[in-house]
Structure formats: structure tokens, C-alpha cells
Design a protein around this motif. Structure first.
Motif, mmCIF file in Angstrom:
data_model
loop_
_atom_site.group_PDB
_atom_site.id
_atom_site.type_symbol
_atom_site.label_atom_id
_atom_site.label_comp_id
_atom_site.label_asym_id
_atom_site.label_seq_id
_atom_site.Cartn_x
_atom_site.Cartn_y
_atom_site.Cartn_z
ATOM 1 N N TYR A 1 40.232 52.467 37.027
ATOM 2 C CA TYR A 1 40.660 51.170 37.570
ATOM 3 C C TYR A 1 40.484 51.135 39.088
ATOM 4 C CZ TYR A 1 43.620 47.033 38.227
ATOM 5 O OH TYR A 1 44.094 45.786 38.559
ATOM 6 N N SER A 2 40.722 52.252 39.767
ATOM 7 C CA SER A 2 40.633 52.317 41.229
ATOM 8 C C SER A 2 39.288 52.845 41.730
ATOM 9 C CB SER A 2 41.757 53.204 41.778
ATOM 10 O OG SER A 2 43.020 52.590 41.621
ATOM 11 N N ASP A 3 38.311 52.911 40.851
ATOM 12 C CA ASP A 3 36.983 53.398 41.245
ATOM 13 C C ASP A 3 36.356 52.423 42.239
ATOM 14 O OD1 ASP A 3 34.368 54.253 41.468
ATOM 15 O OD2 ASP A 3 34.072 54.538 39.314
ATOM 16 N N GLU A 4 36.186 52.854 43.479
ATOM 17 C CA GLU A 4 35.716 51.955 44.540
ATOM 18 C C GLU A 4 34.294 51.465 44.317
ATOM 19 O OE1 GLU A 4 36.543 53.195 48.559
ATOM 20 O OE2 GLU A 4 38.367 54.246 47.921
ATOM 21 N N SER A 5 33.524 52.160 43.499
ATOM 22 C CA SER A 5 32.162 51.691 43.241
ATOM 23 C C SER A 5 32.162 50.388 42.439
ATOM 24 C CB SER A 5 31.364 52.762 42.491
ATOM 25 O OG SER A 5 31.897 52.985 41.192
ATOM 26 N N ASN A 6 33.286 50.048 41.811
ATOM 27 C CA ASN A 6 33.393 48.802 41.055
ATOM 28 C C ASN A 6 34.304 47.789 41.752
ATOM 29 O OD1 ASN A 6 32.888 47.128 38.706
ATOM 30 N ND2 ASN A 6 34.980 47.589 38.039
ATOM 31 N N LEU A 7 34.664 48.036 42.996
ATOM 32 C CA LEU A 7 35.591 47.160 43.707
ATOM 33 C C LEU A 7 34.941 46.568 44.949
ATOM 34 C CD1 LEU A 7 38.799 49.421 43.609
ATOM 35 C CD2 LEU A 7 38.178 47.592 42.020
ATOM 36 N N GLN A 8 35.383 45.369 45.296
ATOM 37 C CA GLN A 8 34.981 44.744 46.547
ATOM 38 C C GLN A 8 36.130 43.885 47.060
ATOM 39 O OE1 GLN A 8 31.771 41.903 46.169
ATOM 40 N NE2 GLN A 8 32.433 41.254 44.129
ATOM 41 N N ALA A 9 36.150 43.695 48.371
ATOM 42 C CA ALA A 9 37.182 42.855 48.979
ATOM 43 C C ALA A 9 36.669 41.432 49.098
ATOM 44 C CB ALA A 9 37.557 43.403 50.350
ATOM 45 N N LEU A 10 37.474 40.486 48.635
ATOM 46 C CA LEU A 10 37.169 39.068 48.739
ATOM 47 C C LEU A 10 38.466 38.328 49.028
ATOM 48 C CD1 LEU A 10 34.862 38.432 45.620
ATOM 49 C CD2 LEU A 10 34.130 38.684 47.991
ATOM 50 N N CYS A 11 38.342 37.138 49.618
ATOM 51 C CA CYS A 11 39.541 36.325 49.769
ATOM 52 C C CYS A 11 39.975 35.836 48.392
ATOM 53 C CB CYS A 11 39.295 35.158 50.720
ATOM 54 S SG CYS A 11 38.270 33.826 50.049
ATOM 55 N N PHE B 1 49.023 57.074 26.887
ATOM 56 C CA PHE B 1 47.693 56.566 26.596
ATOM 57 C C PHE B 1 47.587 55.100 26.992
ATOM 58 C CE2 PHE B 1 48.152 60.163 23.736
ATOM 59 C CZ PHE B 1 46.944 60.819 23.932
ATOM 60 N N TRP B 2 46.398 54.715 27.429
ATOM 61 C CA TRP B 2 46.135 53.335 27.834
ATOM 62 C C TRP B 2 46.170 52.428 26.614
ATOM 63 C CZ3 TRP B 2 40.992 50.582 28.220
ATOM 64 C CH2 TRP B 2 41.101 49.394 28.946
ATOM 65 N N ASP B 3 46.785 51.249 26.781
ATOM 66 C CA ASP B 3 46.923 50.330 25.653
ATOM 67 C C ASP B 3 45.761 49.360 25.517
ATOM 68 O OD1 ASP B 3 47.276 48.551 27.723
ATOM 69 O OD2 ASP B 3 49.394 48.149 27.297
ATOM 70 N N GLY B 4 44.740 49.496 26.364
ATOM 71 C CA GLY B 4 43.571 48.631 26.262
ATOM 72 C C GLY B 4 43.691 47.338 27.035
ATOM 73 N N ASN B 5 44.804 47.144 27.744
ATOM 74 C CA ASN B 5 45.012 45.878 28.436
ATOM 75 C C ASN B 5 45.661 46.025 29.809
ATOM 76 O OD1 ASN B 5 44.981 42.862 28.292
ATOM 77 N ND2 ASN B 5 47.199 43.144 28.460
ATOM 78 N N SER B 6 46.511 47.014 29.986
ATOM 79 C CA SER B 6 47.336 47.127 31.192
ATOM 80 C C SER B 6 46.511 47.380 32.453
ATOM 81 C CB SER B 6 48.355 48.258 31.034
ATOM 82 O OG SER B 6 49.259 47.969 30.003
ATOM 83 N N ARG B 7 46.983 46.754 33.547
ATOM 84 C CA ARG B 7 46.458 47.025 34.873
ATOM 85 C C ARG B 7 47.230 48.187 35.494
ATOM 86 N NH1 ARG B 7 43.638 42.837 37.564
ATOM 87 N NH2 ARG B 7 43.269 40.996 36.261
ATOM 88 N N PHE B 8 46.718 48.647 36.642
ATOM 89 C CA PHE B 8 47.360 49.740 37.347
ATOM 90 C C PHE B 8 47.428 49.415 38.839
ATOM 91 C CE2 PHE B 8 45.206 51.450 33.652
ATOM 92 C CZ PHE B 8 46.174 52.250 33.068
ATOM 93 N N PRO B 9 48.393 50.008 39.555
ATOM 94 C CA PRO B 9 48.364 49.895 41.021
ATOM 95 C C PRO B 9 47.124 50.626 41.545
ATOM 96 C CG PRO B 9 50.489 50.720 40.227
ATOM 97 C CD PRO B 9 49.548 50.781 39.065
#
Length: 205
Positions: A180-190, A97-105
Motif C-alpha cells: 500500500y505504501s510502495d512509492e513506485s505506485n504513489l504520486q502527490a496531487l491536490c 491477514f488482509w481482508d481484500g478491502n482495508s486501507r492502511f496508514p
């Protein structure tokens, strides 16, 4: 002879407060074990008691914070209105289960999908859509600018709003990873632009 008669009642006495031996030394009274424990808690272990109380207070604040986060989630309010169980943080980390804080690859292909449209084939660099700088995918030095992934909405909030809960209302690590990997919430930036928007330094991939 009668004046020096030994008075045994003075040397061999016992009562509730203790005993005296023939030598006149006082023997400690026997104590009820429960009384000793009470004495330790009140005197010897006072610092431990205070520490436990502080720990309980911290745990209460964590639970209040998590409940507040869930209360502000539109998805969770909708689920509550429909009678479904609400996804939740776990008070303590549980396997699976997710701990409410951890990131993922990021999941396979996500970074390529975001970065490749920005690639300048002539230079082999990526054009940041915010500042128009050309940056590499991997920095040669830690101080170099490079292309990164940014969550448009903070990932913790996004996971709480979009991860599918299990039947008990908890968010599994797999569901959290997908959100976490949902592309609709991601964008590429420097990296520089990502940092200026409040991203965590040195955590970009």
C-alpha cells in the motif's frame, strides 16, 4: 339395567392417532422429535431457511468476485505457472491477514518523500504537478483543497499483484501494508485532481 350399562370401550380408547379421556376430550398424540424438527423447518422456520439460502448466495458471489480478481493478476498467473501458492483474499476476516478491502496508514516518511519536492519555500504551499495550483498540506476547512497522496494503480489491484504471500498463499496485513505504501505506485496531487481521477472523497491523507 343392561340398557344403561357403561361401555368403557367408547371412553377409554388409544391408537396411533391419539387418545380420548373419560370426558371425551382428545389428547394430542406423542410425536417423534425428529418429525417436529422437520415440521418446523418446513413451516415455522421457512423464513429462516430462505434467509440462510440468500446469505449462502451472497457468500458465493463474494468468492466468485475474489477468484475473478486473482485470475486477472499477472503476478498470480505467473506464480500459478511456477507451481507457487497463490495469494488470496480470505472468505472471512482473519487476524493477521488482509481482508481484500482495508486501507492502511502510509508508512513513516512516505508522505514527506512525495510532498517535500513540491514545496514552495516562499509561500509554504505545495505545487500540484497536474494543475499547478498551490495548496496547503492541511486544509483549514473541510471544503479547502490540499495536497494528497494518490495511488496510480488502484491499491487493491496493486496489493494483489505485488504483496508477497505467505507460505499458505495468503496476504498478511504487514505485506499488504508494505505494498500500500510502495512509492513506485504513489504520486502527490491536490485533492481536486485526485478526486477527478476517481479517488475516494474524504479519504485522502
Amino acid at each position: 339395567m343392561s340398557a344403561h350399562k357403561h361401555d368403557s370401550t367408547k371412553d377409554h380408547r388409544s391408537n396411533a392417532s391419539g387418545e380420548r379421556t373419560a370426558a371425551g376430550t382428545k389428547r394430542l398424540p406423542q410425536q417423534d422429535p425428529s418429525g417436529l424438527l422437520a415440521l418446523q423447518c418446513s413451516v415455522g422456520n421457512a423464513a429462516v431457511v430462505r434467509m440462510i439460502q440468500r446469505t449462502d448466495g451472497i457468500a458465493d458471489r463474494v468468492r466468485q468476485r475474489n477468484n475473478a480478481s486473482r485470475a486477472h493478476s499477472p503476478r498470480l498467473r505467473e506464480q500459478a505457472a511456477g507451481g507457487r501458492g497463490q495469494p488470496s483474499y480470505t472468505d472471512a476476516p482473519e487476524r493477521g491477514f488482509w481482508d481484500g478491502n482495508s486501507r492502511f496508514p502510509y508508512r513513516a516518511g512516505v508522505q514527506d518523500n512525495l510532498f517535500n519536492p513540491l514545496l514552495d519555500a516562499a509561500t509554504g504551499l505545495y505545487n500540484c504537478p497536474r494543475c499547478n495550483k498551490q495548496v496547503p498540506r492541511h486544509p483549514a476547512r473541510p471544503s479547502d483543497n490540499y495536497i494528497t497522496v494518490e495511488h496510480k494503480i488502484p491499491f487493491r489491484q496493486w496489493i494483489m499483484d505485488h504483496a508477497e504471500p505467505d507460505q499458505d498463499g495468503k496476504i498478511t496485513t504487514d505485506a499488504a501494508s508494505k505494498a500500500y505504501s510502495d512509492e513506485s505506485n504513489l504520486q502527490a496531487l491536490c485533492r481536486d485532481c485526485n478526486s477527478s481521477l476517481g479517488g475516494d472523497q474524504n479519504t485522502f491523507v
